[in-house]
Design a protein around this motif. Sequence first.
Motif, PDB file in Angstrom:
ATOM      1  N   ARG A 188     -10.186  -0.906   4.033  1.00  0.00           N
ATOM      2  CA  ARG A 188      -9.032  -0.686   2.721  1.00  0.00           C
ATOM      3  C   ARG A 188      -8.818  -0.315   1.677  1.00  0.00           C
ATOM      4  O   ARG A 188      -9.145  -1.646   0.467  1.00  0.00           O
ATOM      5  CB  ARG A 188      -7.827  -1.523   3.272  1.00  0.00           C
ATOM      6  N   THR A 189      -8.441   0.394   1.148  1.00  0.00           N
ATOM      7  CA  THR A 189      -8.435   0.355  -0.457  1.00  0.00           C
ATOM      8  C   THR A 189      -6.639   0.703  -1.455  1.00  0.00           C
ATOM      9  O   THR A 189      -5.919   1.175  -0.603  1.00  0.00           O
ATOM     10  CB  THR A 189      -9.257   1.722  -1.402  1.00  0.00           C
ATOM     11  N   LEU A 190      -6.254  -0.100  -2.287  1.00  0.00           N
ATOM     12  CA  LEU A 190      -5.162   0.318  -2.728  1.00  0.00           C
ATOM     13  C   LEU A 190      -5.268   2.002  -3.297  1.00  0.00           C
ATOM     14  O   LEU A 190      -3.690   2.093  -4.682  1.00  0.00           O
ATOM     15  CB  LEU A 190      -4.815  -0.729  -3.484  1.00  0.00           C
ATOM     16  N   HIS A 191      -6.460   2.089  -3.736  1.00  0.00           N
ATOM     17  CA  HIS A 191      -6.515   3.071  -4.530  1.00  0.00           C
ATOM     18  C   HIS A 191      -6.410   4.722  -3.554  1.00  0.00           C
ATOM     19  O   HIS A 191      -7.310   5.826  -4.128  1.00  0.00           O
ATOM     20  CB  HIS A 191      -7.876   3.128  -5.866  1.00  0.00           C
ATOM     21  N   GLU A 192      -6.592   5.223  -2.900  1.00  0.00           N
ATOM     22  CA  GLU A 192      -6.492   5.657  -2.157  1.00  0.00           C
ATOM     23  C   GLU A 192      -8.225   6.499  -2.020  1.00  0.00           C
ATOM     24  O   GLU A 192      -8.644   7.959  -1.938  1.00  0.00           O
ATOM     25  CB  GLU A 192      -5.913   7.515  -2.692  1.00  0.00           C
TER      26      GLU A 192
END
Length: 305
Positions: A188-192
């Motif tokens: 999972r990432t907060l920056h797509e």
Amino acid sequence: MNHNTMKITLTCNGRTLTLGRDSDLDITAITGLESSDITLNTTDNALVDGATVDGKKIAPRPVHIEAAFRDIANNKENRAAVIKFFNPKYTGLMLVENMGTSRNIEYELEGWTFEKQKNLDTRLKFQADLICPDPYMQNVDNFGKNMAAITPLFAFPWFVLPSRATNKGNYPAKARGLMLGGMTMGYRTLHEQAVLPNDGDVPTGVIIKFTATRGPVKNPKITNTRTGEFMRVVVDMAQGDVLTIDTNERHQTIELNGANYYQHVDRASEPFKLAVGDNYLEYSADENYVNLDVNLYYTPKYLGV
């Protein structure tokens, strides 16, 4: 080399034939597993020595197998089983397990025959010639173009890129970074963006599955940030729609809810591959990219085993 420390499982049309370790068949000879032939395209130089290499191509992989049954007690039954198994009308799958490494490859039957027996009390032997149009061995954990769609939890590697909206829970930062569960590995990432490592020997295609889980989405796009190549589809997705892009060269497809949608691809798009090493992919959309979930599936390819 002791071929019977190796195990080969041939599967075709619902039938299975196992050779080598833990089977009734000794492998007496085998060739073609280590490598395939290479074709060089060259152009002669008029005024200098040698030639210029214009291109390289790995040829289809021929595999030759010779095997013998370990005992003669069931020669009649074994002969009938082998005859039924080698059916040239169907494509087969070969699983090779050798020195702790397992690889899959599809094959076509070129021909086979029994070796002549001196009498009925000698061991039953046969030899078979297989040809693999796609010469690359594949990772066993994600073989086949339909596996991701049928059993996604077994895809390897499997990365999920959810939108920012799903990352607002009270989870520690490390927990948001890597989530493990059962047979699934998630990122999972907060920056797509996600990193996809390819430990194979050659570049490989990728399957991208866009799902509009939380509302409409307009014109989703995924970009290989290292090369600038991207795939973008001109489409207005409604909530629940699934857009699947396959960049594997033997079956490049774009489907919306299972129907062909390739004619809607952005003309500047390029069906990119994952290079050997780390690959960085990023997704976006013209509108409402936060409504997307994006699943990425790929299968590393190897020159031999």
